[in-house]
Design an enzyme around this catalytic site. Structure first.
Site, PDB file in Angstrom:
ATOM      1  N   CYS A  75      45.204  38.122  47.155  1.00 43.02           N
ATOM      2  CA  CYS A  75      45.439  36.671  47.075  1.00 43.02           C
ATOM      3  C   CYS A  75      46.209  36.303  45.815  1.00 43.02           C
ATOM      4  O   CYS A  75      47.068  35.416  45.830  1.00 43.02           O
ATOM      5  CB  CYS A  75      44.123  35.903  47.085  1.00 43.02           C
TER       6      CYS A  75
HETATM    7  C1  BEZ Z   1      42.113  40.308  48.346  1.00 43.20           C
HETATM    8  O1  BEZ Z   1      42.629  39.199  48.275  1.00 43.20           O
HETATM    9  O2  BEZ Z   1      42.473  41.224  47.614  1.00 43.20           O
HETATM   10  C2  BEZ Z   1      41.040  40.597  49.367  1.00 43.20           C
HETATM   11  C3  BEZ Z   1      40.121  39.624  49.694  1.00 43.20           C
HETATM   12  C4  BEZ Z   1      39.132  39.923  50.620  1.00 43.20           C
HETATM   13  C5  BEZ Z   1      39.074  41.188  51.204  1.00 43.20           C
HETATM   14  C6  BEZ Z   1      40.031  42.132  50.882  1.00 43.20           C
HETATM   15  C7  BEZ Z   1      41.006  41.849  49.948  1.00 43.20           C
END
Ligand code: BEZ
EC number: 1.11.1.27
Length: 252
Positions: A75
């Site tokens: 994110c």
């Molecule tokens: C991420 O944004 O890195 C992420 C969030 C939830 C699960 C897997 C990755």
């Protein structure tokens, strides 16, 4: 779409998402909005203050993109790229807004990380608001929860949804990725270009099309009408079927 569901309904709906889905069973409808649906006029707290979605959109195009959680690696890279591309979205008259299932104070603290990731001053300022949805009310209303992706407490996280709304506030495009796959924001800009071009002109854009490339004449348009509409000419590719459906014209 109706007003956000009350808190009791939210907790029941979240609890009802089973840890493992029987094959073919959909516990919560995903996505919650279909092409042509009007954007719900929700109210929400954001990093830029409280908004009403329709007022926020005004007469612009809009892109709403959801995130599983604050302070997560994928994110952070996505929001960093979205921030870098904000001038491009602005040029195209597209208002950007993100959503993540944490509160405004987390979003603001996370914004510092996002700016630092971009190599910029670690301020709380991003060129678009992030909606706070700590109770997942809006994520449920918009059908964004991914039953297969859970936090440490076993609560479902939001998937990576992209909704693009037109100036009429109707859904023009949706993209749905799981949490483990980051989106390509250059691709999102590319599809905005296609959506805006095809909203104005009776054309369609072929595979891997980018701004300036030739476009396709839509199948329902007879040749004589196409010749009048596209004075720069039409190139029809010969095909084994003998059918004359692969018709190109320069981008209007
Ligand atoms: C991420 O944004 O890195 C992420 C969030 C939830 C699960 C897997 C990755």
């Amino acid at each position: 779409m109706a007003a956000p569901p009350p808190a009791e309904v939210v907790s029941v709906a979240v609890a009802a998402v089973p840890a493992r889905r029987p094959r073919g069973v959909r516990p919560l409808a995903m996505p919650g909005l279909l092409l042509g649906d009007e954007a719900p006029n929700f109210e929400a707290d954001t990093t830029h203050g409280r908004i009403r979605f329709h007022d926020f959109l005004g007469d612009s195009w809009g892109i709403l993109f959801s995130h599983p959680r604050d302070f997560t690696p994928v994110c952070t890279t996505e929001l960093g790229r979205a921030a870098k591309l904000a001038p491009e979205f602005r040029k195209r008259n597209v208002k950007m807004i993100a959503l993540s299932i944490d509160d405004v104070s987390d979003h603001l603290a996370w914004s510092k990380d996002i700016n630092a990731y971009n190599g910029d001053e670690p301020t709380e300022k991003l060129p678009f608001p992030i909606i706070a949805d700590a109770k997942r009310e809006l994520s449920i209303q918009l059908g964004m929860l991914d039953p297969d992706e859970r936090d440490k407490e076993g609560m479902p996280l939001t998937a990576r949804v992209v909704f693009v709304f037109g100036p009429d506030k109707k859904l023009k495009l949706s993209i749905l990725y799981p949490a483990t796959t980051g989106r390509n924001f250059d691709e999102i800009l590319r599809v905005v270009d296609s959506l805006q071009l095809t909203a104005k002109n009776k054309v369609a854009t072929p595979v891997d099309w980018k701004r300036g490339d030739r476009v396709m004449v839509i199948p329902s348009m007879p040749d004589d009408e196409a010749k009048k509409l596209f004075p720069e000419g039409i190139f029809t590719k010969e095909l084994p079927s003998g059918k004359k459906y692969l018709r190109y014209t320069p981008q209007p």
